[in-house]
Every structure is written in C-alpha cells, then in structure tokens.
Motif scaffolding. Structure first.
Motif, PDB file in Angstrom:
ATOM      1  N   GLN A   1      -1.288 -10.432   3.873  1.00  0.00           N
ATOM      2  CA  GLN A   1      -0.455  -9.616   3.009  1.00  0.00           C
ATOM      3  C   GLN A   1      -1.273  -8.551   2.306  1.00  0.00           C
ATOM      4  N   LEU A   2      -0.566  -7.540   1.805  1.00  0.00           N
ATOM      5  CA  LEU A   2      -1.145  -6.482   0.998  1.00  0.00           C
ATOM      6  C   LEU A   2      -0.527  -6.538  -0.388  1.00  0.00           C
ATOM      7  N   GLN A   3      -1.317  -6.204  -1.364  1.00  0.00           N
ATOM      8  CA  GLN A   3      -0.800  -6.141  -2.723  1.00  0.00           C
ATOM      9  C   GLN A   3      -1.250  -4.841  -3.370  1.00  0.00           C
ATOM     10  N   ALA A   4      -0.277  -4.064  -3.814  1.00  0.00           N
ATOM     11  CA  ALA A   4      -0.554  -2.825  -4.534  1.00  0.00           C
ATOM     12  C   ALA A   4      -0.469  -3.091  -6.028  1.00  0.00           C
TER      13      ALA A   4
ATOM     14  N   GLY B   1      -2.443   3.268   4.538  1.00  0.00           N
ATOM     15  CA  GLY B   1      -1.692   4.411   4.035  1.00  0.00           C
ATOM     16  C   GLY B   1      -1.080   4.122   2.685  1.00  0.00           C
ATOM     17  N   TRP B   2      -0.933   5.171   1.896  1.00  0.00           N
ATOM     18  CA  TRP B   2      -0.187   5.091   0.636  1.00  0.00           C
ATOM     19  C   TRP B   2       1.086   5.917   0.785  1.00  0.00           C
ATOM     20  N   PHE B   3       2.175   5.361   0.328  1.00  0.00           N
ATOM     21  CA  PHE B   3       3.477   5.997   0.368  1.00  0.00           C
ATOM     22  C   PHE B   3       4.084   5.932  -1.025  1.00  0.00           C
TER      23      PHE B   3
ATOM     24  N   TYR C   1       3.555   2.423  -2.547  1.00  0.00           N
ATOM     25  CA  TYR C   1       3.331   1.311  -1.636  1.00  0.00           C
ATOM     26  C   TYR C   1       2.091   1.576  -0.792  1.00  0.00           C
ATOM     27  N   CYS C   2       1.378   0.521  -0.443  1.00  0.00           N
ATOM     28  CA  CYS C   2       0.347   0.651   0.574  1.00  0.00           C
ATOM     29  C   CYS C   2       0.804  -0.103   1.821  1.00  0.00           C
ATOM     30  N   ALA C   3       0.266   0.314   2.941  1.00  0.00           N
ATOM     31  CA  ALA C   3       0.693  -0.259   4.217  1.00  0.00           C
ATOM     32  C   ALA C   3      -0.416  -0.101   5.244  1.00  0.00           C
ATOM     33  N   THR C   4      -0.313  -0.906   6.303  1.00  0.00           N
ATOM     34  CA  THR C   4      -1.263  -0.798   7.399  1.00  0.00           C
ATOM     35  C   THR C   4      -0.544  -0.965   8.727  1.00  0.00           C
TER      36      THR C   4
ATOM     37  N   TRP D   1       3.491  -4.079   4.739  1.00  0.00           N
ATOM     38  CA  TRP D   1       3.663  -3.306   3.515  1.00  0.00           C
ATOM     39  C   TRP D   1       3.400  -4.187   2.304  1.00  0.00           C
ATOM     40  N   GLY D   2       2.805  -3.574   1.300  1.00  0.00           N
ATOM     41  CA  GLY D   2       2.680  -4.239   0.011  1.00  0.00           C
ATOM     42  C   GLY D   2       3.976  -4.128  -0.759  1.00  0.00           C
TER      43      GLY D   2
END
Length: 126
Positions: free
Chosen positions: A2-5, A34-36, A96-99, A116-117
């Motif tokens: 997982q990702l955490q922003a 990426g940042w969105f 949000y951050c994502a990969t 996605w975070g």
C-alpha cells in the motif's frame, strides 16, 4: 502492499507544505511514483511524477506548478516527497500518490497507475 500520502493541511497563500508518499510492502525506488490532485467539482489532475531509480530518474511537473513544486525521493525512508512552495488558493485539493507497479519504468509511465494512496487534503486560504 500500500501507499500512504500525508503532510497536507491548511496553509496561507504563499506558504509551503511537503507531502510524503510512503510505501509498505514494497520498495518505492523501483517504480514510477506520481502525484495527483482533485479539487471539488474538477477532474483529477496529474501534478508530478518521478521515474524509478533504475531508469533515468527523471522527473516531471505540470506547467501550472512548475517552479513551485519539486518531487524527490528518499530511498532510505522508502518515501517520495512533493515539496510545494508559493502555494496558491487554486492548489487546494486532495492530493494522491500512485504507482504503476511496473519495475524500472520511467516517467510518465506507459502503463496505468494501479496502486493509489488514500489522499491528503491541502487547503490554501487566508
């Protein structure tokens, strides 16, 4: 995995914030990050991305934040940062951050973002 922003908050116009995107269960530097952002009533917008460390390590920022936002990695902390300076009210959004979870990829990725975070709120207001 997982990702955490994190790192969002309320800041006055002209102020700064640093967002963090931290991974658990995998190593961030192998992947494009990426940042969105998405503001109420608006479509999600790509803000910035950084290539995997095994590619050219290149970065990208959208024109609207160029010169104000900087993306970087701290591999020891398994974290990607988005440093946001000279913030404007129009920067207010959930970030949000994502990969793409594609090892060795470069920015912008050819594959869609898959992980996605949860998002962090940034509010720029006096």
């Amino acid at each position: 995995v997982q990702l955490q922003a994190s790192g969002g908050g309320l800041v006055q116009p002209g102020g700064s914030l640093r967002l963090s995107c931290t991974a658990s269960g995998f190593t961030l530097d192998h992947y494009v990050i990426g940042w969105f952002r998405q503001a109420p009533g608006k479509e999600r917008e790509g803000v910035s991305c950084i290539s995997s460390s095994s590619s050219d390590g290149s970065t990208y920022v959208v024109d609207s934040v160029k010169g104000r936002f900087t993306i970087s990695r701290d591999n020891a902390k398994n974290t990607v940062y988005l440093q946001m300076n000279s913030l404007k009210p129009e920067d207010s959004a959930v970030y949000y951050c994502a990969t793409d979870l594609a090892p060795g990829d470069s920015c912008p990725p050819a594959r869609p973002y898959r992980l996605w975070g949860q998002g962090t709120q940034v509010t720029v207001s006096s």
